[in-house]
Motif scaffolding. Structure first.
Motif, short mmCIF file in Angstrom:
data_model
loop_
_atom_site.label_atom_id
_atom_site.label_comp_id
_atom_site.label_asym_id
_atom_site.label_seq_id
_atom_site.Cartn_x
_atom_site.Cartn_y
_atom_site.Cartn_z
N CYS A 151 -7.35 4.61 1.63
CA CYS A 151 -6.77 4.09 2.88
C CYS A 151 -7.85 3.58 3.84
O CYS A 151 -7.65 3.59 5.06
CB CYS A 151 -5.91 5.14 3.58
SG CYS A 151 -4.65 5.87 2.53
N CYS A 152 -8.99 3.16 3.31
CA CYS A 152 -10.07 2.65 4.15
C CYS A 152 -9.91 1.15 4.38
O CYS A 152 -9.19 0.47 3.66
CB CYS A 152 -11.43 2.92 3.49
SG CYS A 152 -11.81 4.67 3.39
N LYS A 153 -10.61 0.67 5.38
CA LYS A 153 -10.55 -0.76 5.71
C LYS A 153 -11.59 -1.53 4.91
O LYS A 153 -12.55 -0.96 4.41
CB LYS A 153 -10.78 -0.93 7.22
CG LYS A 153 -9.70 -0.25 8.03
CD LYS A 153 -10.01 -0.26 9.49
CE LYS A 153 -8.92 0.53 10.23
NZ LYS A 153 -9.27 0.82 11.59
N CYS A 187 -17.27 1.92 3.61
CA CYS A 187 -17.54 2.80 2.49
C CYS A 187 -16.35 3.74 2.28
O CYS A 187 -15.88 4.36 3.25
CB CYS A 187 -18.81 3.61 2.74
SG CYS A 187 -19.18 4.78 1.42
N PRO A 188 -15.85 3.88 1.04
CA PRO A 188 -14.74 4.80 0.81
C PRO A 188 -15.13 6.27 0.82
O PRO A 188 -14.26 7.14 0.84
CB PRO A 188 -14.21 4.38 -0.57
CG PRO A 188 -15.35 3.70 -1.22
CD PRO A 188 -16.20 3.11 -0.14
N SER A 189 -16.43 6.58 0.85
CA SER A 189 -16.87 7.97 0.80
C SER A 189 -17.46 8.48 2.10
O SER A 189 -17.39 9.66 2.39
CB SER A 189 -17.91 8.15 -0.31
OG SER A 189 -17.35 7.85 -1.55
N LYS A 237 -6.46 3.43 7.37
CA LYS A 237 -5.26 2.61 7.63
C LYS A 237 -4.06 3.54 7.75
O LYS A 237 -4.02 4.60 7.11
CB LYS A 237 -5.04 1.64 6.47
CG LYS A 237 -6.10 0.57 6.36
CD LYS A 237 -5.81 -0.32 5.17
CE LYS A 237 -6.87 -1.37 5.00
NZ LYS A 237 -6.65 -2.19 3.79
N PRO A 238 -3.05 3.16 8.52
CA PRO A 238 -1.87 4.03 8.67
C PRO A 238 -0.94 3.96 7.46
O PRO A 238 0.05 3.25 7.45
CB PRO A 238 -1.19 3.48 9.94
CG PRO A 238 -1.63 2.06 10.02
CD PRO A 238 -2.99 1.99 9.40
N VAL A 239 -1.29 4.70 6.42
CA VAL A 239 -0.47 4.77 5.21
C VAL A 239 0.38 6.02 5.29
O VAL A 239 -0.13 7.11 5.57
CB VAL A 239 -1.36 4.80 3.94
CG1 VAL A 239 -0.53 5.03 2.70
CG2 VAL A 239 -2.14 3.50 3.83
N VAL A 240 1.67 5.85 5.05
CA VAL A 240 2.60 6.98 5.12
C VAL A 240 2.48 7.82 3.85
O VAL A 240 2.73 7.33 2.76
CB VAL A 240 4.05 6.48 5.29
CG1 VAL A 240 5.02 7.65 5.30
CG2 VAL A 240 4.18 5.65 6.56
N ALA A 272 0.84 -1.21 0.00
CA ALA A 272 0.00 0.00 0.00
C ALA A 272 0.87 1.25 0.00
O ALA A 272 0.61 2.20 -0.75
CB ALA A 272 -0.93 -0.01 1.21
N ASN A 273 1.91 1.25 0.82
CA ASN A 273 2.81 2.41 0.86
C ASN A 273 3.56 2.57 -0.46
O ASN A 273 3.77 3.70 -0.92
CB ASN A 273 3.80 2.28 2.02
CG ASN A 273 3.17 2.62 3.35
OD1 ASN A 273 2.58 3.69 3.51
ND2 ASN A 273 3.26 1.72 4.31
N LEU A 274 3.95 1.46 -1.08
CA LEU A 274 4.62 1.52 -2.38
C LEU A 274 3.69 2.08 -3.44
O LEU A 274 4.08 2.92 -4.26
CB LEU A 274 5.12 0.12 -2.78
CG LEU A 274 5.81 0.03 -4.13
CD1 LEU A 274 7.07 0.87 -4.16
CD2 LEU A 274 6.13 -1.43 -4.47
#
Length: 203
Positions: free
Chosen positions: A67-69, A73-75, A122-125, A14-16
């Motif tokens: 970055c949702c689980k 819902c992404p919105s 989610k903890p995405v940098v 995900a970070n990549l």
């Protein structure tokens, strides 16, 4: 280097993904704010401000981008058990709240993970959309035509029609359709179809 832990591998991928997208969309950070010379269809040079206004993706990619689980819902802020419930009107996701959570990265990984969890992501940098001007990724996500429209709305509509008219009547009407070169005939009806492709939904 191979990552054996599945959760760590998913986080790394995900970070990549976000790093690569940020690299590709880096020019939009300045041109979105200050503009650039754009030649229009009539040949006139005008100042344009290109921005990320829409992101078309299927549901798994929508979750990756926002970055949702899973099963959220992404919105909006609907929880997985609330999805599809017409009596609940959840609030839309707050971009400012999420950007504030992403700013806690310098406070350490534990504080960053807590802030992201509180914000519902989610903890995405450094997600790729974090520094894009005039972009709210949660408003930019478009419905996935196949899965959310055809297999969502049409599936419910067909179920409602079958409950109203009866499976035998619906199947009989499908069999009565005249032959056509552009439309497939469902000679066994549609009430027993389980796995339907996007083309079959369209027909």
């Amino acid at each position: 280097m191979h990552i054996d832990n599945k959760a760590a591998r998913r986080r790394t991928l995900a970070n990549l993904f976000h790093f690569c997208m940020a690299y590709i969309l880096k020019p939009l950070e300045d041109t979105g704010l200050y503009g650039m010379q754009v030649v229009s269809g009539d040949g006139v040079v005008r100042r344009g401000h290109p921005i990320l206004a829409s992101f078309v993706a299927d549901y798994p990619e929508q979750l990756l981008v926002t970055c949702c689980k899973n099963f959220e819902c992404p919105s909006c802020e609907a929880k997985r058990q609330e999805l599809g419930d017409i009596d609940i009107l959840p609030d839309l996701r707050s971009l400012s709240k999420i950007l504030d959570a992403l700013e806690t990265l310098d406070q350490g990984p534990t504080e960053f993970a807590r802030a992201c969890q509180a914000a519902g992501i989610k903890p995405v940098v450094k997600p790729f959309w974090q520094n894009l001007p005039y972009t709210n990724i949660y408003r930019s996500i478009t419905p996935d035509i196949l899965h959310q429209l055809y297999q969502g709305v049409i599936k419910h509509l067909i179920h409602w029609i079958i409950e109203t008219c009866g499976a035998a009547e619906v199947d009989a009407r499908c069999r009565r359709l005249p032959p056509n070169h552009n439309i497939r005939l469902f000679l066994k009806g549609i009430s027993t179809l389980s796995r339907v492709t996007g083309k079959e939904h369209a027909q």
